[in-house]
Write a protein that holds these residues in place. Sequence first.
Motif, PDB file in Angstrom:
ATOM      1  N   UNK A   1       0.830  -1.210   0.000  1.00  0.00           N
ATOM      2  CA  UNK A   1       0.000   0.000   0.000  1.00  0.00           C
ATOM      3  C   UNK A   1       0.862   1.256   0.000  1.00  0.00           C
ATOM      4  N   UNK A   2       1.985   1.202   0.710  1.00  0.00           N
ATOM      5  CA  UNK A   2       2.915   2.341   0.700  1.00  0.00           C
ATOM      6  C   UNK A   2       3.475   2.563  -0.699  1.00  0.00           C
ATOM      7  N   UNK A   3       3.852   1.471  -1.383  1.00  0.00           N
ATOM      8  CA  UNK A   3       4.351   1.594  -2.746  1.00  0.00           C
ATOM      9  C   UNK A   3       3.269   2.124  -3.673  1.00  0.00           C
ATOM     10  N   UNK A   4       2.025   1.669  -3.461  1.00  0.00           N
ATOM     11  CA  UNK A   4       0.905   2.159  -4.259  1.00  0.00           C
ATOM     12  C   UNK A   4       0.730   3.662  -4.050  1.00  0.00           C
ATOM     13  N   UNK A   5       0.863   4.102  -2.806  1.00  0.00           N
ATOM     14  CA  UNK A   5       0.729   5.530  -2.516  1.00  0.00           C
ATOM     15  C   UNK A   5       1.832   6.333  -3.192  1.00  0.00           C
ATOM     16  N   UNK A   6       3.047   5.818  -3.183  1.00  0.00           N
ATOM     17  CA  UNK A   6       4.190   6.535  -3.782  1.00  0.00           C
ATOM     18  C   UNK A   6       4.129   6.575  -5.297  1.00  0.00           C
ATOM     19  N   UNK A   7       3.511   5.604  -5.907  1.00  0.00           N
ATOM     20  CA  UNK A   7       3.250   5.455  -7.338  1.00  0.00           C
ATOM     21  C   UNK A   7       4.291   6.032  -8.292  1.00  0.00           C
ATOM     22  N   UNK A   8       5.562   5.809  -7.985  1.00  0.00           N
ATOM     23  CA  UNK A   8       6.616   6.190  -8.912  1.00  0.00           C
ATOM     24  C   UNK A   8       7.035   7.647  -8.851  1.00  0.00           C
ATOM     25  N   UNK A   9       6.622   8.378  -7.808  1.00  0.00           N
ATOM     26  CA  UNK A   9       7.030   9.774  -7.700  1.00  0.00           C
ATOM     27  C   UNK A   9       8.540   9.881  -7.497  1.00  0.00           C
ATOM     28  N   UNK A  10       9.165  10.830  -8.167  1.00  0.00           N
ATOM     29  CA  UNK A  10      10.610  11.024  -8.038  1.00  0.00           C
ATOM     30  C   UNK A  10      10.950  11.936  -6.861  1.00  0.00           C
ATOM     31  N   UNK A  11      10.102  12.916  -6.606  1.00  0.00           N
ATOM     32  CA  UNK A  11      10.348  13.925  -5.572  1.00  0.00           C
ATOM     33  C   UNK A  11      10.112  13.312  -4.188  1.00  0.00           C
ATOM     34  N   UNK A  12      11.114  13.384  -3.302  1.00  0.00           N
ATOM     35  CA  UNK A  12      10.965  12.817  -1.965  1.00  0.00           C
ATOM     36  C   UNK A  12       9.851  13.503  -1.178  1.00  0.00           C
ATOM     37  N   UNK A  13       9.628  14.791  -1.412  1.00  0.00           N
ATOM     38  CA  UNK A  13       8.541  15.492  -0.728  1.00  0.00           C
ATOM     39  C   UNK A  13       7.191  14.895  -1.116  1.00  0.00           C
ATOM     40  N   UNK A  14       7.039  14.595  -2.405  1.00  0.00           N
ATOM     41  CA  UNK A  14       5.772  14.019  -2.865  1.00  0.00           C
ATOM     42  C   UNK A  14       5.631  12.584  -2.353  1.00  0.00           C
ATOM     43  N   UNK A  15       6.729  11.836  -2.321  1.00  0.00           N
ATOM     44  CA  UNK A  15       6.687  10.487  -1.756  1.00  0.00           C
ATOM     45  C   UNK A  15       6.237  10.536  -0.299  1.00  0.00           C
ATOM     46  N   UNK A  16       6.809  11.474   0.454  1.00  0.00           N
ATOM     47  CA  UNK A  16       6.438  11.600   1.867  1.00  0.00           C
ATOM     48  C   UNK A  16       4.981  12.023   2.001  1.00  0.00           C
ATOM     49  N   UNK A  17       4.553  12.959   1.159  1.00  0.00           N
ATOM     50  CA  UNK A  17       3.161  13.396   1.189  1.00  0.00           C
ATOM     51  C   UNK A  17       2.223  12.235   0.906  1.00  0.00           C
ATOM     52  N   UNK A  18       2.597  11.394  -0.055  1.00  0.00           N
ATOM     53  CA  UNK A  18       1.758  10.255  -0.422  1.00  0.00           C
ATOM     54  C   UNK A  18       1.629   9.270   0.736  1.00  0.00           C
ATOM     55  N   UNK A  19       2.726   8.988   1.406  1.00  0.00           N
ATOM     56  CA  UNK A  19       2.670   8.079   2.558  1.00  0.00           C
ATOM     57  C   UNK A  19       1.852   8.684   3.694  1.00  0.00           C
ATOM     58  N   UNK A  20       1.939   9.998   3.857  1.00  0.00           N
ATOM     59  CA  UNK A  20       1.175  10.659   4.919  1.00  0.00           C
ATOM     60  C   UNK A  20      -0.321  10.560   4.653  1.00  0.00           C
ATOM     61  N   UNK A  21      -0.715  10.664   3.380  1.00  0.00           N
ATOM     62  CA  UNK A  21      -2.122  10.482   3.019  1.00  0.00           C
ATOM     63  C   UNK A  21      -2.577   9.077   3.402  1.00  0.00           C
ATOM     64  N   UNK A  22      -1.762   8.073   3.096  1.00  0.00           N
ATOM     65  CA  UNK A  22      -2.113   6.694   3.455  1.00  0.00           C
ATOM     66  C   UNK A  22      -2.244   6.548   4.968  1.00  0.00           C
ATOM     67  N   UNK A  23      -1.297   7.090   5.715  1.00  0.00           N
ATOM     68  CA  UNK A  23      -1.345   6.977   7.177  1.00  0.00           C
ATOM     69  C   UNK A  23      -2.569   7.701   7.728  1.00  0.00           C
ATOM     70  N   UNK A  24      -2.902   8.865   7.146  1.00  0.00           N
ATOM     71  CA  UNK A  24      -4.112   9.582   7.567  1.00  0.00           C
ATOM     72  C   UNK A  24      -5.349   8.701   7.399  1.00  0.00           C
TER      73      UNK A  24
END
Length: 259
Positions: free
Chosen positions: A226-249
């Motif tokens: 699910x974490x990988x699904x949230x990250x969905x290939x984003x290159x920017x670490x900020x966007x990767x972190x944002x995506x994981x935060x959405x999942x955790x929320x």
Amino acid sequence: MSASYPTRVRLAPLSGNRCAMPSCRQLLSEYRAGNRDVVLLGEAAHIAGERGGKHGGRPSPRFDKSMTIEERNSLPNLLYVCPTCHKKIDAQPHGEQDYPADKLLSIKKDHENMVAAAMEEAMATVSFRELEEATRWVSEVPPPPPDQDFSRIPLEDKIQKHGLSVSSQNLIRSHLTATPQVRSFIQSLSQDDSKFPDRLISGFLEHYHKLRKEGMSSGEDRFNSMCMFARRGFADFKVQHAAETVLVYLFETCEVFER
């Protein structure tokens, strides 16, 4: 026994979805909008070789007979790389000579430490811009049925129910500090798109049910996927972190993982 898909799912985030080789750093995951899925393009290269060359065969590069099969296929002995770099470091004899085990261990440590530092730095700088980028895919998701129940299970109960590891629990708790920002972001978008929150939940649930249907029985493996699904290939670490935060929320506030 080669490294399993769940192992690669755990390894890829540690490598920031990128090839760990310093001269490469190629992005190694890709989001395919047609089936709303993330494809892992990287490979788990063995630092100490996988096979000992039984029955007259040639042993894998850097084979260490003192290691067990489980140790050879565990995360500490695996390096996330692109297929080209994998072939290069395993080429015999030049790959073995140019990339001995201690050098690959150093590459792994340096790269994964760099990724961890970048993700930690991103924690303090994620904004609505990154959250918008991380959730843009939700526009593809149809709204759920009107009677869909998204009521939640308490966070600690959900962690125990799925048997999440200490590292996954730490990831969840480190992201909880940013979930109020996610809540504000979702409330802001829902003013113009009232179905956005339900579509966001529905999109994650769709992937979760797909994992269950495919036979992924481990809660830990499902969470990492699910974490990988949230990250969905984003290159920017900020966007990767944002995506994981959405999942955790969503993990905290509603039933993303089924009961």
